[in-house]
Scaffold this active site. Structure first.
Site: not given
Length: 362
Positions: A34, A258
């Protein structure tokens, strides 16, 4: 120049892990593919397993139909069952097994008018997880109703564990006991074990296993358990790789990236790597998260950006532009990365995107 980031998928390792699971569990095993085989590519993985797997399991019908359309002929179980009558008819037309976990799905089968003895249903028992499945007081009635549907040829009884990845907890033993008590007089195969069940709970092994994450080489159990069970070594299937494409020297006091979350406390060499959170690498990992550079241990420094991240080269004078970086794989345990990211390996693998998947069979 082609961007060097990629996910290398080792199909030989996938097969090795499947056989390990089936041999350990005994009986038969549905390979759970899945969520695009946990980010590895469902069709490629199913094809690689098609000559050895007893069958496959997916979450919903569209995933099952994708496998059938790709030529997969082995049994396929849909774990969420059918959502509507059209899906039920499609399941029958494509010889797909499905879970039945609520009364509405039995009623749907009763109304469908499918040919007699044409359907293999998996009746799901809620043995204590309290998610999907018939409650313990309703199981026998649900079994009776399902067995009376003319289309149903056979019923496999199944349940799912909530805490099998915690070997010291009693919850799994309690679920096994509850399942056994309520199904004792009901005919049919049994299926209890997920990956952690296969690895850690021998008393839970029944006719069918449903290994998922272990197929892909990520062991769901704690390191303390693994240290006591070296025979359960799994082979990582995915190696998330990229390369250094720029090098910079930081001076003491320089802030990197950042937010300036990392500040150099000495002169440092850092490498800029062509991969980031848009590729599925977790943004939230802190400085110190392990990587391997040309086979040597190193660490991430600073904040992960959308398309790139930085690694420490200070102790690796030979590393530079073109050096290979493994974010996880055979050298860097994905569980370690998941721990630093405050998540689990399942999520990391399922989140891999944008990078090409390169399949090998070595």
């Amino acid at each position: 120049m082609t961007r060097p980031s990629k996910a290398l998928i080792d199909l030989a390792a996938l097969r090795q892990n499947y056989l390990t699971a089936r041999n350990l569990h005994g009986g038969r095993a549905l390979a759970v593919v899945k969520a695009n085989a946990y980010g590895h590519g469902a069709v490629f993985c199913a094809r690689a397993l098609s000559d050895i797997a007893d069958g496959f399991a997916v979450a919903f019908m569209a995933e099952a139909l994708e496998l059938r359309q790709a030529g997969i002929t082995r049994p396929i179980l849909v774990l969420e069952g059918c959502f509507d009558l059209d899906e039920l008819i499609a399941a029958h037309a494509n010889q797909i097994w499905f879970a039945v976990h609520q009364r509405a799905q039995i009623e749907m089968l009763e109304k469908a008018g499918l040919p007699p003895s044409s359907t293999h249903a998996w009746l799901k028992v809620d043995s204590g997880m309290h998610r999907a499945g018939f409650g313990l007081d309703d199981v026998k009635e649900a079994y009776k109703l399902l067995s009376r549907v003319p289309a149903v040829s056979s019923i496999t009884l199944m349940s799912h564990f909530a805490r099998a990845d915690e070997p010291g907890e009693s919850a799994t033993e309690e679920q096994v006991k509850a399942f056994e008590e309520v199904t004792r007089d009901l005919p049919g195969d049994r299926s209890l074990c997920n990956s952690a069940g296969v690895l850690a709970w021998p008393d839970a092994r029944r006719d069918w296993a449903r290994p998922g994450i272990l197929l892909y080489g990520a062991n769901p159990l704690p390191a303390s358990f693994l240290a006591q069970h070296p025979e359960q070594k799994l082979a990582p299937v995915m190696s998330l790789l990229s390369e250094i494409f720029a090098v910079k020297t930081l001076n003491p006091g320089d802030a990197l990236g950042y937010g300036g979350t990392f500040v150099a406390d000495r002169t440092m060499r850092v490498g800029l790597v062509a991969i980031g959170y848009a590729d599925g690498y977790p943004r939230g990992v802190p400085t110190g998260t392990p990587v391997a550079i040309d086979g040597n241990a190193s660490r991430i420094v600073g904040r992960v950006s959308m398309d790139m991240l930085n690694v420490d080269l200070t102790h690796l004078p030979q590393a530079g532009i073109g050096s290979q970086v493994e974010l996880w794989g055979r050298q860097v345990d994905i569980n370690q990365v998941a721990h630093h990211a405050n998540t689990i390996a399942y999520e990391l693998l399922c989140n891999v995107k944008r990078v090409p998947r390169i399949y090998t069979d070595q």
